[in-house]
Write a protein that holds these residues in place. Structure first.
Motif, PDB file in Angstrom:
ATOM      1  N   VAL A  28       2.830  11.625   1.389  1.00 35.53           N
ATOM      2  CA  VAL A  28       3.627  10.229   1.170  1.00 35.53           C
ATOM      3  C   VAL A  28       3.011   9.183   2.256  1.00 35.53           C
ATOM      4  N   GLU A  29       2.909   9.845   3.360  1.00 34.59           N
ATOM      5  CA  GLU A  29       2.196   8.994   4.556  1.00 34.59           C
ATOM      6  C   GLU A  29       0.901   8.519   3.945  1.00 34.59           C
ATOM      7  N   THR A  30       0.157   9.540   3.570  1.00 33.17           N
ATOM      8  CA  THR A  30      -1.135   9.013   2.959  1.00 33.17           C
ATOM      9  C   THR A  30      -1.151   8.040   1.969  1.00 33.17           C
ATOM     10  N   ILE A  31      -0.051   7.986   1.013  1.00 32.91           N
ATOM     11  CA  ILE A  31       0.020   6.816   0.040  1.00 32.91           C
ATOM     12  C   ILE A  31       0.564   5.743   0.464  1.00 32.91           C
ATOM     13  N   LEU A  32       1.365   5.768   1.815  1.00 33.38           N
ATOM     14  CA  LEU A  32       1.720   4.414   2.368  1.00 33.38           C
ATOM     15  C   LEU A  32       0.442   4.018   3.115  1.00 33.38           C
ATOM     16  N   ARG A  33      -0.372   4.609   4.058  1.00 33.57           N
ATOM     17  CA  ARG A  33      -1.308   4.261   4.579  1.00 33.57           C
ATOM     18  C   ARG A  33      -2.524   3.610   3.683  1.00 33.57           C
ATOM     19  N   ALA A  34      -2.817   4.129   2.496  1.00 32.81           N
ATOM     20  CA  ALA A  34      -3.556   3.546   1.531  1.00 32.81           C
ATOM     21  C   ALA A  34      -2.983   2.183   1.232  1.00 32.81           C
ATOM     22  N   GLY A  35      -1.687   1.934   0.816  1.00 31.93           N
ATOM     23  CA  GLY A  35      -0.992   0.622   0.704  1.00 31.93           C
ATOM     24  C   GLY A  35      -1.269  -0.340   1.820  1.00 31.93           C
ATOM     25  N   MET A  36      -1.164   0.067   2.931  1.00 36.38           N
ATOM     26  CA  MET A  36      -1.305  -0.730   4.176  1.00 36.38           C
ATOM     27  C   MET A  36      -2.784  -0.921   4.319  1.00 36.38           C
ATOM     28  N   ALA A  37      -3.767  -0.296   3.757  1.00 38.85           N
ATOM     29  CA  ALA A  37      -5.310  -0.642   4.019  1.00 38.85           C
ATOM     30  C   ALA A  37      -5.572  -1.735   2.914  1.00 38.85           C
ATOM     31  N   ALA A  38      -4.939  -2.021   1.989  1.00 34.96           N
ATOM     32  CA  ALA A  38      -5.219  -3.033   1.009  1.00 34.96           C
ATOM     33  C   ALA A  38      -5.155  -4.392   1.641  1.00 34.96           C
ATOM     34  N   PRO A  39      -6.361  -5.128   1.127  1.00 32.91           N
ATOM     35  CA  PRO A  39      -6.285  -6.645   1.768  1.00 32.91           C
ATOM     36  C   PRO A  39      -5.178  -7.354   1.477  1.00 32.91           C
ATOM     37  N   THR A  40      -4.686  -8.281   2.397  1.00 30.31           N
ATOM     38  CA  THR A  40      -3.467  -9.158   1.994  1.00 30.31           C
ATOM     39  C   THR A  40      -4.261 -10.558   2.328  1.00 30.31           C
ATOM     40  N   ALA A  41      -3.371 -11.480   1.682  1.00 27.31           N
ATOM     41  CA  ALA A  41      -3.755 -13.041   1.854  1.00 27.31           C
ATOM     42  C   ALA A  41      -3.692 -13.159   3.575  1.00 27.31           C
TER      43      ALA A  41
END
Length: 71
Positions: A28-41
């Protein structure tokens, strides 16, 4: 590293059947970290994740038939 990313993209799979096994906390932590690694505006990083593991709540979210939902 670029080859590793391409390999991951080329070998990805879609899962449409799930078990009742709980998802391990580390995954779960890995999935969340991947989401946080996505670029944001403008690098605003407006993350708001809710991890749902309660089976009653998951049943209420009828469209998600898995042991975990991140919304």
């Amino acid at each position: 590293m670029e080859n590793n990313i391409i390999e991951c993209m080329e070998t990805r799979v879609s899962v449409r059947r799930f078990t009742d096994q709980p998802v391990e906390a580390g995954k779960v932590e890995t999935i969340l970290r991947a989401g946080m690694a996505a670029p944001t505006a403008a690098n605003t990083q407006p993350w708001h994740f809710m991890v749902v593991t309660d089976s009653k709540k998951l049943h209420e979210i009828e469209q998600y038939r898995s042991p975990l939902a991140i919304v």
